[in-house]
Design a protein around this motif. Structure first.
Motif, mmCIF file in Angstrom:
data_model
loop_
_atom_site.group_PDB
_atom_site.id
_atom_site.type_symbol
_atom_site.label_atom_id
_atom_site.label_comp_id
_atom_site.label_asym_id
_atom_site.label_seq_id
_atom_site.Cartn_x
_atom_site.Cartn_y
_atom_site.Cartn_z
ATOM 1 N N ALA A 299 43.967 43.486 38.677
ATOM 2 C CA ALA A 299 42.975 44.325 39.794
ATOM 3 C C ALA A 299 42.890 44.071 41.113
ATOM 4 N N LEU A 300 43.308 42.735 41.337
ATOM 5 C CA LEU A 300 43.557 42.121 42.528
ATOM 6 C C LEU A 300 44.537 42.805 43.506
ATOM 7 N N SER A 301 45.667 42.905 42.910
ATOM 8 C CA SER A 301 46.754 43.712 43.716
ATOM 9 C C SER A 301 46.378 45.091 43.955
ATOM 10 N N GLU A 302 45.701 45.640 42.894
ATOM 11 C CA GLU A 302 45.154 47.113 43.190
ATOM 12 C C GLU A 302 44.162 47.189 44.276
ATOM 13 N N LEU A 303 43.470 46.279 44.440
ATOM 14 C CA LEU A 303 42.172 46.062 45.287
ATOM 15 C C LEU A 303 43.063 45.957 46.682
ATOM 16 N N GLU A 311 34.404 49.808 43.181
ATOM 17 C CA GLU A 311 33.546 50.187 42.240
ATOM 18 C C GLU A 311 34.514 50.778 40.862
ATOM 19 N N ASP A 312 35.393 51.691 41.273
ATOM 20 C CA ASP A 312 36.274 51.909 40.093
ATOM 21 C C ASP A 312 36.890 50.931 39.481
ATOM 22 N N ILE A 313 37.800 49.947 40.332
ATOM 23 C CA ILE A 313 38.281 48.820 39.563
ATOM 24 C C ILE A 313 37.189 48.048 38.866
ATOM 25 N N ALA A 314 36.306 47.708 39.159
ATOM 26 C CA ALA A 314 35.121 47.001 38.528
ATOM 27 C C ALA A 314 35.024 47.713 37.199
ATOM 28 N N ALA A 315 34.381 49.059 37.350
ATOM 29 C CA ALA A 315 34.319 49.840 36.135
ATOM 30 C C ALA A 315 35.316 49.887 35.158
ATOM 31 N N LYS A 316 36.665 49.924 35.483
ATOM 32 C CA LYS A 316 37.725 49.961 34.737
ATOM 33 C C LYS A 316 37.991 48.468 33.849
#
Ligand code: GTP
Ligand code: MG
Length: 323
Positions: A299-303, A311-316
């Motif tokens: 998720a960190l690399s996506e961020l 928000e989307d990353i956290a929700a997923k």
């Protein structure tokens, strides 16, 4: 063994109580499990004491007041007094003198009094939970009056209020202190107000301060229906002052009980406690899940590459974890 330790606590063994509180404050998992057992035992006893918070700016005279008030309660009212200090800011301040035993010399020398300085670490929520558990253990040990000192900085008054039946606000007799309290919304939290150090303040200034605070209270919404905080005078040198303050406190508690506010507040505090426990458990099971640690890295690399919103990353992440 926890049960043996618990038996010793109930018998009033202060060393056992101190050891149990150390378990409550410990970060070690095994200690926490032992502490949980002790707290459940204490909860079953259901021995609620009167819980009083004492708050105010640094140096206003909280510890000195607790020393006098606590000693008076022991000597004149035959109460068993326990003093706890909470200080969520002490991490930043590298330990504070809050709850300093040297300021509570008379009290600390009395039989059957228990004084515990604040734990020095933890988040606001963590400190609240640990203090709540400590209160239960002290009650199991037979203390019927719990005095909680907290220095009025940050959000600590709200924290203290969430733990007690009555919040006493100590103010210095100068406009600066009461204006600060009004500005920070603390005056609204107070159930009783005490103006300290009357002996070193010019009487005219002191009396003006009392009426200024009483006037200010007229413009502040009542915290509890039908109750406006009483403003009391106080000097560490005048023994009669604590007796008057106790009268005010009894009146407040009587009001709370007759209107049902006492029970309602206790119930709300229990719910808050349960919510904190749930949050703590959810948080640790989320962050300590091994599979999940990998997902967090991805998720960190996506961020970082900006592919998705925070928000989307956290929700997923939460969705995947729930599955
Ligand atoms: N003259 C006078 N001095 C007082 C009175 N109450 C407290 N003091 C003095 O004020 C100083 C601070 O008192 P403390 O009781 O340590 O104040 P505190 O609010 O507990 O301070 P912190 O824990 O640091 O926030 C000490 O030097 C006390 O002796 C009082 O009624 N009269
Ligand atoms: Mg102090």
């Amino acid at each position: 063994m926890p049960t043996q330790l618990f038996d010793r606590i109930v018998l009033g063994d202060r060393l056992a109580l101190a050891k149990a509180i150390t378990l409550v404050e410990s970060q070690n998992i095994e200690h926490q499990q032992e502490a949980n057992k002790l707290v459940s035992e204490a909860l079953k006893l259901n021995k609620a004491a009167l819980r009083i918070g004492i708050t105010g700016a640094p140096g206003v005279g909280k510890s000195t007041f607790i020393n006098n008030f606590g000693s008076w309660l022991v000597n004149e009212k035959q109460r068993r007094v326990c003093v706890l200090a909470i200080d969520p800011s002490s991490q930043k301040n590298h330990g504070s003198i809050l709850g300093d035993k040297t300021r509570m010399e008379t009290l600390s020398m009395l039989e059957d009094v228990f004084i515990r300085p604040s734990p020095t670490s933890g988040t606001l929520g963590g400190v609240a939970r640990k203090t709540r558990e400590t209160i239960l253990l002290c009650e199991a040990a037979g203390y019927d009056t719990i005095l909680i000192e907290t220095v009025g900085v940050g959000q600590s008054e709200y924290l203290a209020d969430s733990l007690v039946d009555c919040l006493l606000l100590l103010l210095l007799p100068n406009a600066g202190d009461d204006l600060q309290a009004i500005k920070r919304g603390i005056m609204e939290l107070a159930d009783l107000i005490v103006l300290t150090k009357s002996d070193v303040t010019e009487p005219a200034i002191y009396n003006q301060a009392i009426s200024d605070v009483a006037n200010a209270l007229n413009f502040i919404p009542n915290k509890f229906e039908g109750w406006t905080p009483k403003v009391s005078n106080y000097s560490m040198h005048n023994k009669e002052d604590v007796a008057e303050i106790w009268k005010g406190l009894e009146k407040f508690i009587g009001h709370q009980k007759s209107k049902g506010h006492f029970e309602t507040k206790r119930k709300a505090q229990k719910i808050e406690w349960l919510n904190e426990a749930i949050k703590g458990k959810l948080e640790s099971s989320f962050f300590e899940d091994a599979d999940h640690k990998n997902a967090l890295k991805n998720a960190l690399s996506e961020l970082e590459n900006g592919a998705k919103s925070l928000e989307d990353i956290a929700a997923k992440l939460i969705d995947d974890w729930r599955k």
